[in-house]
Write an enzyme that holds these catalytic residues in place. Structure first.
Site: not given
Ligand code: CO8
Length: 258
Positions: A132, A109, A65, A112
């Site tokens: 999450e 997500g 998400a 999922e």
């Molecule tokens: N949402 C928005 N932006 C994101 C997300 C995200 N989920 N993940 C990464 N980004 C952005 C970062 O903020 C960053 O942006 P910026 O360059 O502007 O700072 C850019 O993408 C690159 O990310 P990183 O610098 O963090 O890249 P890394 O290679 O260092 O790390 C990771 C990659 C490990 C994937 C890391 O980005 C990360 O942990 N992301 C979050 C993953 C996460 O926690 N996902 C769960 C989100 S909650 C969720 O999905 C709830 C589900 C609910 C249902 C959804 C159904 C549709």
């Protein structure tokens, strides 16, 4: 005009949808979800398309998400708008098989969304997770329900309660994905599989998909009954007569999709 959050192409009878928000690691913004569901529906209704592939880039399938969008949502707004429920509903409504191709991260997500697909192929760099818990929330688009069915309770609970990820080899060993291939080969292999599925009778493919998916909803007795009824319906198809006739005549069948 802002760039589309998905890219759509066709390879013969296969519709390919690529998530396209590389700067946000293909996070599921409301716009992306809207465009994805529209593209899925269009391919599903397109008589020239028989199977669909859903993928991301070679670095990331989907990081979940959109955390920036979700942060702004209140409980009441999320609850009243059924936030993200439309993704599950939209994928459920697709009659044609959807093959998910995961390279890189499939988190939250994103994991999922991958599990909403009918068959999953993974590149060797794939990483699956439900992180999450680290954000102070729980999976909200099927993670707590589908992961347990895919890999069993203990492994699913471990991933969901610790936020730890599994790699492609672990995903294949536990049954989450059907195949692992090198990153630059996996999409091509999935397209070949989709072409193969597309070469069969379309109504039979749709019935097989529906029957398998019902197994997740129904008890064994009801599931077997449901399967029997669809199996009996096949006897009414021109393609049923053609398939059996072609086998006995030792020739290739010519499907008419009726
Ligand atoms: N949402 C928005 N932006 C994101 C997300 C995200 N989920 N993940 C990464 N980004 C952005 C970062 O903020 C960053 O942006 P910026 O360059 O502007 O700072 C850019 O993408 C690159 O990310 P990183 O610098 O963090 O890249 P890394 O290679 O260092 O790390 C990771 C990659 C490990 C994937 C890391 O980005 C990360 O942990 N992301 C979050 C993953 C996460 O926690 N996902 C769960 C989100 S909650 C969720 O999905 C709830 C589900 C609910 C249902 C959804 C159904 C549709």
């Amino acid at each position: 005009m802002s760039e589309s959050t998905i890219l759509v192409e066709r390879a013969e009878k296969v519709g390919i949808i690529r998530l396209n928000r590389p700067k946000a690691l293909n996070a599921l913004s409301a716009t992306l979800i809207e465009e994805l569901l529209k593209a899925l529906k269009a391919f599903d209704q397109d008589a020239g398309i028989a199977a669909i592939i859903l993928t991301g880039t070679e670095r990331v399938f989907c990081a979940g998400a959109d955390i920036k969008e979700q942060k702004e949502l209140s409980f009441v707004r999320a609850y009243n708008t059924d936030y993200l429920k439309n993704l599950n509903d939209g994928l459920f409504a697709v009659h044609k098989p959807v093959i998910g191709v995961v390279n890189g991260y499939a988190l939250g997500g994103g994991c999922e969304l991958a599990m909403m697909c009918d068959i999953l192929y993974a590149g060797e760099n794939a990483v699956f997770g439900q992180p999450e818990i680290k954000l102070g929330t729980i999976p909200g688009a099927g993670g707590t329900q589908r992961l347990i069915r895919a890999i069993g309770k203990s492994k699913a609970m471990h991933m969901i309660l610790t936020g730890e990820t599994i790699n492609a080899a672990e995903a294949e060993a536990s049954g989450l994905v059907a195949k692992i291939l090198p990153v630059d080969k996996v999409l091509g292999a999935a397209i070949e599989t989709a072409q193969k599925i597309a070469s069969f009778s379309a109504p039979v493919v749709a019935m097989a998909k529906e029957a398998v998916n019902e197994a997740e909803e129904l008890g064994l007795k009801s599931g077997l009954h449901f399967e029997s009824r669809l199996y009996h319906s096949c006897f009414g198809l021109t393609d049923h007569a053609e398939g059996f006739g072609a086998f006995l005549a030792k020739r290739d069948p010519q499907w008419v999709n009726e």
